[in-house]
Design an enzyme around this catalytic site. Structure first.
Site, PDB file in Angstrom:
ATOM      1  N   HIS A   1       0.841  -1.189   0.000  1.00 19.28           N
ATOM      2  CA  HIS A   1       0.000   0.000   0.000  1.00 19.28           C
ATOM      3  C   HIS A   1       0.884   1.249   0.000  1.00 19.28           C
ATOM      4  CE1 HIS A   1      -3.886  -2.089   1.468  1.00 19.28           C
ATOM      5  NE2 HIS A   1      -3.003  -3.034   1.138  1.00 19.28           N
TER       6      HIS A   1
ATOM      7  N   GLU B   1       0.941   3.965   1.796  1.00 18.43           N
ATOM      8  CA  GLU B   1       1.451   4.373   3.099  1.00 18.43           C
ATOM      9  C   GLU B   1       2.592   3.454   3.545  1.00 18.43           C
ATOM     10  OE1 GLU B   1      -3.004   5.399   3.095  1.00 18.43           O
ATOM     11  OE2 GLU B   1      -1.666   3.924   2.191  1.00 18.43           O
TER      12      GLU B   1
ATOM     13  N   CYS C   1      -6.737   3.070   4.212  1.00 18.93           N
ATOM     14  CA  CYS C   1      -7.610   1.945   4.518  1.00 18.93           C
ATOM     15  C   CYS C   1      -7.281   1.416   5.915  1.00 18.93           C
ATOM     16  CB  CYS C   1      -7.433   0.834   3.475  1.00 18.93           C
ATOM     17  SG  CYS C   1      -5.819   0.027   3.530  1.00 18.93           S
TER      18      CYS C   1
ATOM     19  N   CYS D   1      -3.758   0.024   6.377  1.00 17.40           N
ATOM     20  CA  CYS D   1      -2.689   1.015   6.532  1.00 17.40           C
ATOM     21  C   CYS D   1      -2.733   1.697   7.892  1.00 17.40           C
ATOM     22  CB  CYS D   1      -2.769   2.050   5.422  1.00 17.40           C
ATOM     23  SG  CYS D   1      -2.316   1.369   3.810  1.00 17.40           S
TER      24      CYS D   1
END
Length: 294
Positions: free
Chosen positions: A102, A104, A129, A132
């Site tokens: 992801h 992040e 999300c 994360c």
């Protein structure tokens, strides 16, 4: 300038373009801005930290490798050192969805693997999300990490993750981005040594299964990744993903990988070998070795 930046660069304000052009001229721009470069950009554009990070988000999103979703997410992690680290989501065709990185995670692992000791804030172009948010809760900056999203006031991780479960609930003292050295003997050729050093830096308090990956490019450049566990287990980032993230952020592509080495314990409760080898083969790398930590 690397071709991936050209479209995003063209959309930036002229004063930001002028200030950034020399920085982006290198095709292997490392997808980070030093404290001095950030200061210079703020001076050239009259933007504060938050506004500048938002203005730069299109460049971070351009670093994404969203080969499956075609949905680019960009993130900028701002270190306590003053350095800013870009990140973008990564998806690997031919591997499994669980291997995804992801945005992040990309920015945070980028900062960690570059030696950053803690983060002040992270700016993202879409709401983080749950995966994360949980990943960020492993950081030594904790629930006070500031999260900036377009069109919203800044909030802390605590605001986005109320009633959080994390390492402190399991009485874990060492947190992600704390300095760690597992002390395994460094031996072998340069690539093997790099993999062992990466394993020594692992954050693996839940399984005691440190591991590291080192990738050698055809031009001789090396990239390493360290294992980063999470209290919720699933948001854990494997070492290969850390190394692939750095490789991609530095403007290299998967066909540039000439050789890879994984370093891990032979008797570890969790073994990275099968997933590492399968993902690398899916990306076209067949020269894959394993060294055992001792």
């Amino acid at each position: 300038m690397h071709p991936r930046f050209q479209s995003a660069f063209a959309q930036l304000a002229e004063n930001l373009q002028s200030a950034l052009a020399p920085v982006l001229a290198d095709a292997h721009f490392p997808a980070l801005l030093t404290a001095e470069q950030v200061t210079a950009l703020k001076g050239a554009t009259d933007l504060d930290d938050d506004a500048l990070a938002f203005a730069l988000l299109p460049l971070a999103a351009a670093c994404a490798r969203a080969d499956l979703s075609h949905f680019n997410v960009g993130a900028i992690a701002r270190g306590v050192s003053g350095t800013w680290y870009f990140g973008g989501n990564m998806e690997f065709i031919g591997a499994t969805m669980q291997q995804t990185v992801h945005a992040e995670q990309s920015a945070i692992s980028h900062a960690w693997l570059r030696g950053e000791h803690s983060l002040q804030a992270i700016t993202v172009n879409y709401t983080p999300c749950g995966h994360c948010r949980q990943f960020m809760n492993e950081l030594n900056s904790g629930l006070q990490l500031r999260i900036n999203l377009p069109g919203r006031a800044p909030h802390t991780l605590e605001d986005y993750l109320p009633d959080a479960f994390g390492p402190k609930d399991l009485e874990i003292k060492s947190l992600l981005m704390d300095e760690q050295d597992h002390g395994y003997a460094v031996s072998g050729d340069e690539l093997a040594q790099a993999a062992i050093l990466a394993a020594n830096k692992s954050h693996a308090p839940y399984s005691n299964s440190p591991s590291g990956v080192a990738l050698e490019c055809r031009d001789g450049r090396l990239f390493t990744g360290s294992y980063a566990e999470n209290a919720a287990f699933n948001p854990t980032l494997p070492p290969l993903q850390g190394a692939l993230n750095l490789l991609s952020l530095n403007g290299y592509d998967y066909p540039d990988i000439q050789r890879a080495i994984l370093a891990e314990k032979a008797d570890a409760p969790l073994i990275q070998w099968d997933a590492t080898a399968a993902t690398l083969r899916a990306l076209g790398c067949t020269s894959i070795d394993r060294v055992l930590l001792a």
